[in-house]
Design a protein around this motif. Structure first.
Motif, short mmCIF file in Angstrom:
data_model
loop_
_atom_site.label_atom_id
_atom_site.label_comp_id
_atom_site.label_asym_id
_atom_site.label_seq_id
_atom_site.Cartn_x
_atom_site.Cartn_y
_atom_site.Cartn_z
N GLN A 97 11.78 38.53 84.47
CA GLN A 97 12.51 39.49 83.66
C GLN A 97 13.95 39.02 83.41
OE1 GLN A 97 12.06 43.14 85.87
NE2 GLN A 97 10.21 43.74 84.74
N GLY A 98 14.55 38.41 84.45
CA GLY A 98 15.90 37.87 84.28
C GLY A 98 15.93 36.74 83.26
N SER A 142 6.82 40.64 93.35
CA SER A 142 7.96 41.41 92.84
C SER A 142 9.15 40.49 92.56
CB SER A 142 8.34 42.49 93.85
OG SER A 142 9.45 43.24 93.37
N THR A 143 9.38 39.55 93.48
CA THR A 143 10.48 38.60 93.27
C THR A 143 10.24 37.73 92.04
OG1 THR A 143 10.91 38.52 95.65
CG2 THR A 143 11.79 36.72 94.32
N ARG A 202 8.39 38.51 89.46
CA ARG A 202 8.51 39.36 88.28
C ARG A 202 9.98 39.56 87.91
NH1 ARG A 202 7.06 45.46 89.00
NH2 ARG A 202 9.04 45.25 90.10
N ASN A 203 10.82 39.81 88.92
CA ASN A 203 12.25 39.98 88.65
C ASN A 203 12.87 38.71 88.08
OD1 ASN A 203 12.15 42.62 89.59
ND2 ASN A 203 12.73 42.05 91.69
N GLN A 204 12.45 37.56 88.60
CA GLN A 204 12.95 36.30 88.06
C GLN A 204 12.56 36.12 86.60
OE1 GLN A 204 11.40 33.32 90.70
NE2 GLN A 204 12.98 33.66 92.29
#
Length: 242
Positions: free
Chosen positions: A60-61, A53-54, A56-58
């Motif tokens: 996406q950012g 999840s981390t 993926r968020n990175q």
């Protein structure tokens, strides 16, 4: 009895071999199961999910940042292109106004033959009257008229001849003016106007013709040897200390 079990060592070896194969297969199966998600501990799965999840968020950012950079580049490119186009249009306008660019368009021609007693100030009056009538560009015998053009005369024996920028003007003299043909024609031919005076007072009869496609050449500006750009002057209030 002894004969019946004389081959038991061979049988025992086969049993141990089969048992060893079964144990090896079971061990490999357990390892595969242990490495699968179903066999993972709950805490391990939660940790793995958090890590994914981390990440993926990175990602996406980073994607959002790259998209913003792309948008900024496209916007700046569009603004730069619009600014460049605007500057090109302004430059073209200034070049036309100063006579540095060749131009074409509708207008009129004014032709004066060699038997006319035309003086240089008569030609100046004609040019000025055309400007006053809305001419956007004027040329005399393909000499483009600009703010630096000089119309004068020189003496050749008993007669004078007209010059433009020091060059002798030969007959027939053809004045080309770009603008609204009807307006330019009326500006010269109204009763009591310039052409009327030339006809009645000096027996000069210019031939005026309306044109739909005139071609006027460009001119060149003089070289500047002494004049230099001056710094911006301060407002009057600042100069007086107010």
């Amino acid at each position: 009895m002894m004969l019946k079990f004389k081959n038991w060592p061979l049988s025992l070896a086969v049993v141990f071999l089969v048992l060893g194969l079964l144990l090896s297969l079971q061990f490999r199966t357990q390892r595969l199961l242990a490495s699968s998600l179903e066999a993972q501990k709950t805490t391990d799965l939660i940790t793995m999910w958090k890590n994914l999840s981390t990440k993926r968020n990175q990602l996406q950012g980073e994607i959002a940042q790259l998209q913003q950079q792309l948008f900024t580049l496209e916007t700046n490119s569009s603004q730069s292109s619009e600014t460049e186009t605007s500057m090109e249009k302004e430059l073209a306008r200034l070049q036309m106004n100063t006579g540095l660019a060749a131009v074409k368009g509708p207008g009129i021609t004014v032709t004066i033959t060699g038997d006319a007693p035309l003086l240089y100030y008569d030609l100046v009056d004609l040019v000025n009257e055309l400007w006053a009538s809305g001419a956007e560009a004027i040329a005399v015998n393909d000499h483009r008229i600009s703010a630096y053009t000089t119309i004068s005369d020189q003496q050749d024996g008993p007669r004078n001849y007209i010059t433009i920028d020091g060059q002798r003007l030969l007959y027939p003299i053809v004045i080309k003016a770009i603008g609204d043909p009807q307006t330019l024609d009326k500006g010269l031919t109204f009763t009591g106007g310039l052409i009327d005076n030339l006809n009645n007072l000096y027996k000069i009869y210019p031939i005026i013709k309306k044109e739909q496609d005139l071609q006027l050449p460009a001119t060149s500006l003089p070289s500047w040897h002494y004049a230099k750009p001056a710094p911006p002057s301060a407002p009057a209030g600042d100069q007086n200390g107010k």
